[in-house]
Structure formats: C-alpha cells, structure tokens
Design an enzyme around this catalytic site. Structure first.
Site, PDB file in Angstrom:
ATOM      1  N   LYS A 194     -14.297  57.881  18.104  1.00  0.00           N
ATOM      2  CA  LYS A 194     -15.079  58.562  19.150  1.00  0.00           C
ATOM      3  C   LYS A 194     -16.466  57.936  19.191  1.00  0.00           C
ATOM      4  O   LYS A 194     -17.336  58.255  18.385  1.00  0.00           O
ATOM      5  CB  LYS A 194     -15.174  60.057  18.799  1.00  0.00           C
ATOM      6  CG  LYS A 194     -15.271  61.002  19.987  1.00  0.00           C
ATOM      7  CD  LYS A 194     -16.473  60.810  20.876  1.00  0.00           C
ATOM      8  CE  LYS A 194     -17.690  61.539  20.378  1.00  0.00           C
ATOM      9  NZ  LYS A 194     -18.877  61.283  21.232  1.00  0.00           N
ATOM     10  N   GLY A 246     -24.293  59.833  12.019  1.00  0.00           N
ATOM     11  CA  GLY A 246     -25.066  60.498  13.056  1.00  0.00           C
ATOM     12  C   GLY A 246     -26.150  61.350  12.440  1.00  0.00           C
ATOM     13  O   GLY A 246     -26.606  61.082  11.317  1.00  0.00           O
ATOM     14  N   SER A 247     -26.537  62.370  13.171  1.00  0.00           N
ATOM     15  CA  SER A 247     -27.674  63.180  12.746  1.00  0.00           C
ATOM     16  C   SER A 247     -27.294  64.087  11.578  1.00  0.00           C
ATOM     17  O   SER A 247     -26.126  64.444  11.399  1.00  0.00           O
ATOM     18  CB  SER A 247     -28.153  64.029  13.914  1.00  0.00           C
ATOM     19  OG  SER A 247     -27.104  64.880  14.333  1.00  0.00           O
ATOM     20  N   THR A 248     -28.289  64.467  10.809  1.00  0.00           N
ATOM     21  CA  THR A 248     -28.052  65.355   9.670  1.00  0.00           C
ATOM     22  C   THR A 248     -27.562  66.721  10.151  1.00  0.00           C
ATOM     23  O   THR A 248     -26.687  67.321   9.523  1.00  0.00           O
ATOM     24  CB  THR A 248     -29.337  65.446   8.819  1.00  0.00           C
ATOM     25  OG1 THR A 248     -29.547  64.151   8.227  1.00  0.00           O
ATOM     26  CG2 THR A 248     -29.215  66.472   7.706  1.00  0.00           C
ATOM     27  N   GLY A 251     -23.963  66.334  10.968  1.00  0.00           N
ATOM     28  CA  GLY A 251     -23.301  66.034   9.698  1.00  0.00           C
ATOM     29  C   GLY A 251     -23.077  67.286   8.857  1.00  0.00           C
ATOM     30  O   GLY A 251     -22.022  67.465   8.245  1.00  0.00           O
ATOM     31  N   GLU A 268     -22.715  59.581   6.923  1.00  0.00           N
ATOM     32  CA  GLU A 268     -23.902  58.705   6.888  1.00  0.00           C
ATOM     33  C   GLU A 268     -24.913  59.331   7.836  1.00  0.00           C
ATOM     34  O   GLU A 268     -24.706  59.307   9.052  1.00  0.00           O
ATOM     35  CB  GLU A 268     -23.555  57.299   7.393  1.00  0.00           C
ATOM     36  CG  GLU A 268     -22.553  56.555   6.563  1.00  0.00           C
ATOM     37  CD  GLU A 268     -23.117  56.012   5.273  1.00  0.00           C
ATOM     38  OE1 GLU A 268     -24.326  56.186   5.017  1.00  0.00           O
ATOM     39  OE2 GLU A 268     -22.336  55.414   4.519  1.00  0.00           O
ATOM     40  N   CYS A 302     -31.001  54.058  11.209  1.00  0.00           N
ATOM     41  CA  CYS A 302     -31.001  55.124  10.203  1.00  0.00           C
ATOM     42  C   CYS A 302     -31.875  54.720   9.012  1.00  0.00           C
ATOM     43  O   CYS A 302     -32.469  55.558   8.360  1.00  0.00           O
ATOM     44  CB  CYS A 302     -29.590  55.408   9.741  1.00  0.00           C
ATOM     45  SG  CYS A 302     -28.732  53.925   9.233  1.00  0.00           S
ATOM     46  N   GLU A 400     -37.395  62.992  11.050  1.00  0.00           N
ATOM     47  CA  GLU A 400     -36.875  61.721  11.555  1.00  0.00           C
ATOM     48  C   GLU A 400     -37.087  61.668  13.065  1.00  0.00           C
ATOM     49  O   GLU A 400     -36.637  62.544  13.790  1.00  0.00           O
ATOM     50  CB  GLU A 400     -35.385  61.602  11.251  1.00  0.00           C
ATOM     51  CG  GLU A 400     -34.834  60.271  11.720  1.00  0.00           C
ATOM     52  CD  GLU A 400     -33.340  60.143  11.504  1.00  0.00           C
ATOM     53  OE1 GLU A 400     -32.600  61.078  11.859  1.00  0.00           O
ATOM     54  OE2 GLU A 400     -32.920  59.099  10.992  1.00  0.00           O
TER      55      GLU A 400
HETATM   56  P1  NAP Z   1     -25.457  62.756  16.734  1.00  0.00           P
HETATM   57  O1  NAP Z   1     -25.956  63.561  17.844  1.00  0.00           O
HETATM   58  O2  NAP Z   1     -25.220  63.414  15.432  1.00  0.00           O
HETATM   59  O3  NAP Z   1     -24.117  62.070  17.274  1.00  0.00           O
HETATM   60  C1  NAP Z   1     -23.291  61.244  16.500  1.00  0.00           C
HETATM   61  C2  NAP Z   1     -21.869  61.327  17.026  1.00  0.00           C
HETATM   62  O4  NAP Z   1     -21.350  62.647  16.794  1.00  0.00           O
HETATM   63  C3  NAP Z   1     -21.745  61.104  18.529  1.00  0.00           C
HETATM   64  O5  NAP Z   1     -20.534  60.433  18.788  1.00  0.00           O
HETATM   65  C4  NAP Z   1     -21.736  62.525  19.042  1.00  0.00           C
HETATM   66  O6  NAP Z   1     -21.212  62.695  20.323  1.00  0.00           O
HETATM   67  C5  NAP Z   1     -20.893  63.212  18.003  1.00  0.00           C
HETATM   68  N1  NAP Z   1     -21.092  64.657  17.936  1.00  0.00           N
HETATM   69  C6  NAP Z   1     -22.142  65.397  18.411  1.00  0.00           C
HETATM   70  N2  NAP Z   1     -21.963  66.700  18.119  1.00  0.00           N
HETATM   71  C7  NAP Z   1     -20.785  66.791  17.441  1.00  0.00           C
HETATM   72  C8  NAP Z   1     -20.070  67.869  16.844  1.00  0.00           C
HETATM   73  N3  NAP Z   1     -20.526  69.118  16.890  1.00  0.00           N
HETATM   74  N4  NAP Z   1     -18.900  67.602  16.212  1.00  0.00           N
HETATM   75  C9  NAP Z   1     -18.435  66.341  16.130  1.00  0.00           C
HETATM   76  N5  NAP Z   1     -19.062  65.273  16.672  1.00  0.00           N
HETATM   77  C10 NAP Z   1     -20.230  65.492  17.321  1.00  0.00           C
HETATM   78  O7  NAP Z   1     -26.395  61.532  16.399  1.00  0.00           O
HETATM   79  P2  NAP Z   1     -27.025  60.510  17.432  1.00  0.00           P
HETATM   80  O8  NAP Z   1     -28.153  61.148  18.126  1.00  0.00           O
HETATM   81  O9  NAP Z   1     -25.945  59.954  18.259  1.00  0.00           O
HETATM   82  O10 NAP Z   1     -27.555  59.367  16.419  1.00  0.00           O
HETATM   83  C11 NAP Z   1     -28.777  59.438  15.790  1.00  0.00           C
HETATM   84  C12 NAP Z   1     -28.640  59.902  14.345  1.00  0.00           C
HETATM   85  O11 NAP Z   1     -27.708  59.138  13.621  1.00  0.00           O
HETATM   86  C13 NAP Z   1     -29.935  59.776  13.573  1.00  0.00           C
HETATM   87  O12 NAP Z   1     -30.211  60.979  12.916  1.00  0.00           O
HETATM   88  C14 NAP Z   1     -29.658  58.682  12.562  1.00  0.00           C
HETATM   89  O13 NAP Z   1     -30.393  58.731  11.395  1.00  0.00           O
HETATM   90  C15 NAP Z   1     -28.222  58.804  12.326  1.00  0.00           C
HETATM   91  N6  NAP Z   1     -27.657  57.531  11.873  1.00  0.00           N
HETATM   92  C16 NAP Z   1     -27.362  57.385  10.554  1.00  0.00           C
HETATM   93  C17 NAP Z   1     -26.834  56.178  10.083  1.00  0.00           C
HETATM   94  C18 NAP Z   1     -26.477  55.990   8.633  1.00  0.00           C
HETATM   95  O14 NAP Z   1     -25.783  55.046   8.311  1.00  0.00           O
HETATM   96  N7  NAP Z   1     -26.908  56.847   7.735  1.00  0.00           N
HETATM   97  C19 NAP Z   1     -26.609  55.135  10.984  1.00  0.00           C
HETATM   98  C20 NAP Z   1     -26.936  55.315  12.316  1.00  0.00           C
HETATM   99  C21 NAP Z   1     -27.454  56.533  12.753  1.00  0.00           C
HETATM  100  P3  NAP Z   1     -22.265  62.540  21.537  1.00  0.00           P
HETATM  101  O15 NAP Z   1     -22.261  61.107  21.828  1.00  0.00           O
HETATM  102  O16 NAP Z   1     -21.786  63.308  22.659  1.00  0.00           O
HETATM  103  O17 NAP Z   1     -23.575  63.101  21.056  1.00  0.00           O
END
Ligand code: NAP
Ligand code: MG
Length: 497
Positions: A194, A246-248, A251, A268, A302, A400
């Site tokens: 996804k 994705g976001s904490t 997560g 992650e 990240c 963040e």
């Molecule tokens: P996000 O909102 O958490 O989204 C990540 C993914 O999860 C997207 O595909 C999102 O779909 C999906 N998603 C959203 N809500 C969900 C739910 N309730 N259940 C299951 N899946 C769901 O994060 P983002 O804004 O896309 O990315 C930014 C974040 O990612 C930052 O906090 C960053 O630190 C973190 N990140 C961490 C790493 C690492 O390796 N540690 C690497 C890259 C990014 P949608 O597209 O519709 O939102």
C-alpha cells in the site's frame, strides 16, 4: 491534465506511463476499484493534478489478501526453488536498472524531489536492495541437533511468515517499499503493498516490471488508496505480518492492532534526531554535512538531523556557514535540470511545515534563514529554514516537522549536550562530528539511537540494519534481521528410540 504532464518536462516513456488509467494490481491483473472510486495524484512542483489512481476499498483489500494467500500455498511461488526465487529477484533488479531513468522521472514528478537524487539515491538503492536480498533465498537454512537423551533428532525449518501487508510513506516512495519487498520475496512471502496516497505511481510501474520478471500472479499485489485502505489491510485476518514505515501516531495504532491480533509487526517511525558538533571537529565538513543532514529531500527524511548542537565558541561561525548555504539554495521543481531541492510533497505538508515555522517565531526562536512558504498555487516550496534557540522546550525543538527546518543551539558542556540530545521520545539516528576517535566511540555508545553517524550523515547499505529505539520503532530493516522478520522458525522433533 495532458497539458500539465507535457509541461512537467517528462520523457515520452514516463509521460505515457503517467497518462495511463491507473488501476489496482491484484492477482496478476489490473482492475479498477470495485466501487470505481479514484483519487487525484498531484505534482507538488506545480500544485496541479497529473493523474488519478484507484481508491482500494474493503472488497479490493479482501481480493488482494486472498490472492496473496493462494499464491503462498498454491501455484508456482509455493513450489519455486530458492535458487529460482533469486533469479526472479535479480531479473527485477535488472529491469529496474534498465528503466531507471523513467522511474527517476516518475519519483521526481510524484514526490517533487530532484531528478538527479531520485536516480542516484532512490532508484539506485532500490536496485542494490533487490540484488542484496536476491542472495538470501539460497542461504536460508535451519539447524540440527539431538534432543532429550539423544533419542530425538531436532531440526529446524525457516518458513515464510505468510501474507505481508507493506504500508509505506511518500518521502522515498519506491525505496521504502523495496526495503520490505526485497526481504519478503527472499523469505518466500507474498505481498500486498500500500503506497502512500500522495505518491502511488512508482509502485504501479514496479508491478508492471514484476509481471515482466516472471513474479507469479498474487505474489505482489499493489493497492493504491488512503489511510482507510491501510487500516483495512491491517485488520484483515488473512494478513500474518505488517511492515510499516510512517508516522509514530499511525505506527502506535498499527502496533496496538497487531498486538491484539498477535500479528507479526515491524515499525519504522519518526525521529527528531540530534546532531552534535564537538569542539575539535573539522568545522567545514561539519557545516556541509549538517546542512545536508536536514535539508536533503527537503527535510522529509525519517533520519533528518533536525536538532543541531554547536559548541558556544564555534556557534557564530557554524550559523554563518549554514545561513550562507541556505541563502544560496533556491528550491526548484524536481524535474528542473538545476534542482537540488524540491518542494514539500503536498499542500497538507506545506501547511503543516508553515504552522511549525510560525510557532517557532511565536515561541521566541530567532529566524536566521528561510521562513514561511508562500504562493501554494504554484508548487509547495519552502526555503531552507534555520532557527537559533537556547530553549529545547519550544515546539520546533521537540516535534518532528518533516520539512526543511533546522533548530540549532549552542552548548558548553559535553555531558550536558549528550543529555539534551537524548531528551526526546525518539531514537532513530544521531550524529557527531569530531577528530578524536576516543570521543567518537564513547559518545556513540551513549546516544540513544538505532544508528549513529560519525563525521558523516545518512549512509545506508542493504546489509546495514536500520531502525529505531524508543518511539522511533520496533525491529530492523536491512541485513539478516530484515530477512528474519519475514520468517518463522519451525522446530521438528523426531523420535529415534
Ligand atoms: P503516515 O501518515 O503514517 O502514512 C504512512 C502510510 O500509512 C501511508 O501509506 C498512509 O496512507 C498509511 N496509513 C495512514 N493511516 C493509516 C492507518 N490508520 N492504518 C494503516 N495505514 C495507514 O506517514 P506519512 O505522513 O506518510 O510519512 C511521514 C512519516 O513517516 C514521518 O513521521 C516519518 O518520520 C516517517 N518515516 C519513517 C521512516 C523510518 O524508516 N523510520 C522512513 C520514512 C518516513 P495515506 O497515504 O493515505 O496517508
Ligand atoms: Mg504526488
């Protein structure tokens, strides 16, 4: 839409892909969402819609998980030898290499990142990832021993964990997927991927390569959609393992659900990573490295080094150096030949980062460079923004931001700065700059982070485990821990008496 694609400056191959009707990839076939729903895909460099993608709903999630389950237990994937799995993965790597220019353009269009980095970082690392993990299938062997009074024979089997839901963000769209796809395929798992709703295109193009490479139907399914799609995937009882970047906040929710359902999970998550320049550092290298630590990928990494600690005696020199580099950078469209820094990915992210910048000003930080982005109708551009603050409790120093915003702060005492560096809920990476080897080792051991960089920032390798401590996640990607995360260990005991 056709006009905006042409204006974006894509090659014929990339433009013809972007113009296609984008569908879901389920069981080796392309199909629209069951209810016909679609959503817009934007070019962040122009704020215009360039494509529409299918919005997968619950029945599409069900169809994809069932296809992945069938592929796991029936058909060619279930009986394919480990050696042939390697062949298929290497073919995928070769195809990606042959089409690297097109993939880089797709990422530069969809995410806004500079084309040169999309190719040299994102796509090159995807290829490396596939090639590294293609070496693993033939090395997945168990162990053997006698057990009991030496009257039983024990052996172990390493078996695929099952159907894996891979949910990824938009900052390195294909690469974050590949960190999971490659070890999952190596382990013999099947996949429902996804991608983020902001950047669905590269994953769809990759599914076309999977067909060409001979990945059997159902092994790799791609569901474009939003958070509801991801959530339905996490909830599906046919999913055995969830790998999420994705976001904490999301997560935590996924971790809680996985805990209740006792599904395997790796997370992650976010970071607010400290970067410490020690008094004896090579300041020129530290300034250049600290600049790219935060501003690379427009701060949307990240592992961004978003908190910088500088010895008080070097503070003015370091701030002047960073400020000079910031003023010399003009964010440009990802596909512009001179682009070294693109826009942020979405209007939502543009508004979020702007709110953070406003809060920094309101809460008393000194704005040294950059500032609030303007004119969101012509690309979501925000300049490299540099704050100076002695107060670690202000919002921009704690949360963040995931944008091009650095908070720098002076310090006098090393022990004190280590405590300040660790005073965060996150623990993804940390960095330090020094000429003294002993200081490097001692401080690296004390920093609460999954990875510590010394005299450089952001080196990755498919064999180098990466992941967070504290609220930055659970588990590691890359290397042997990544393969293990997609395997179950089965113990078999045979009576010999
Ligand atoms: P996000 O909102 O958490 O989204 C990540 C993914 O999860 C997207 O595909 C999102 O779909 C999906 N998603 C959203 N809500 C969900 C739910 N309730 N259940 C299951 N899946 C769901 O994060 P983002 O804004 O896309 O990315 C930014 C974040 O990612 C930052 O906090 C960053 O630190 C973190 N990140 C961490 C790493 C690492 O390796 N540690 C690497 C890259 C990014 P949608 O597209 O519709 O939102
Ligand atoms: Mg986009």
């Amino acid at each position: 839409m056709t006009e905006t694609i042409a204006a974006a400056g894509l090659s014929t191959a990339a433009a013809s892909f972007v113009r296609r009707t984008h569908q879901l990839f389920i069981d080796g076939e392309w199909r629209p969402a069951a209810d016909g729903a679609t959503f817009p895909v934007y070019n962040p460099s122009t704020s215009t819609e360039v494509a529409r993608a299918a919005q997968a709903g619950p029945s599409d999630v069900d169809a994809a998980v069932k296809a992945a389950r069938r592929a796991l237990s029936e058909g060619p994937w279930a009986t394919m030898t480990a050696a042939y799995r390697s062949v298929v993965m290497n073919r995928l790597a070769n195809l990606l290499e042959e089409n690297a220019d097109e993939f880089a353009e797709i990422e530069a269009l969809d995410n806004g990142k500079p084309l040169v980095y999309a190719k040299a970082v994102d796509i090159a690392a995807c290829i490396d990832e596939l090639r590294y993990f293609a070496g693993w299938p033939t090395k997945l062997v168990g162990e053997t021993a006698f057990a009991g009074e030496n009257d039983s024979l024990y052996y172990s089997l390493k078996q695929p964990v099952g159907v894996c839901a891979l949910i990824v963000p938009w900052n390195y769209p294909l690469l974050m997927g590949m960190w999971k796809i490659a070890p999952a395929l190596a382990a013999g798992c099947t996949i429902v991927l996804k991608p983020a709703e902001q950047t669905p295109l590269a994953a769809l193009r990759f599914a076309e390569l999977a067909v060409e490479a001979g990945v059997p139907a159902g092994v790799l399914n791609v569901l474009t959609g939003d958070g509801a799609t991801g959530s339905a995937l996490v909830d599906h009882p046919g999913v055995q393992k969830i790998a999420f970047t994705g976001s904490t906040a999301v997560g935590r929710e996924i971790g809680a659900k996985a805990g209740r359902a006792l599904k395997r999970v790796t997370l992650e998550l976010g970071g607010k990573s400290p970067n410490i320049i020690l008094p004896d550092a090579d300041l020129e290298a530290a300034i250049a490295g600290s600049y790219s630590a935060i501003y690379f990928n427009t701060g949307q990494s990240c592992n961004a080094g978003s908190r910088l600690f500088v010895p008080a005696k070097h503070y003015d020199e370091v701030m002047a150096g960073l400020s000079e580099m910031a003023h010399a950078t003009t964010p440009l469209p990802g596909l512009h030949p001179d682009s070294t820094m693109g826009p942020v990915v979405s209007r939502e992210q543009f508004d979020t980062v702007n709110r953070y910048i406003a809060s920094g000003i309101d809460e008393g930080a000194e704005l040294v460079a950059g500032g609030i982005g303007e004119d969101p109708d012509h690309g979501w551009f925000i300049k490299p923004t540099l704050f100076s603050s002695t107060d670690d409790s202000i919002t921009v120093a704690r949360e963040e931001i995931f944008g091009p915003v650095l908070v720098a702060s002076p310090y006098d005492d090393i022990d004190d700065v280590i405590a300040r560096a660790n005073a965060t809920e996150y623990g993804l990476v940390a960095g330090l700059w020094t000429r003294d080897v002993a200081s490097a080792h001692k401080i690296a051991a004390k920093l609460e982070a999954g990875t510590v960089y010394v005299n450089r920032w952001a080196q990755f390798g498919p064999h180098v485990p990466f992941g967070g401590v504290k609220s930055s996640g659970i588990g590691r990607e890359h290397g042997s821990p990544a393969v293990e995360a997609y395997l179950e260990h089965k113990s078999v005991l045979i009576d010999l008496s």
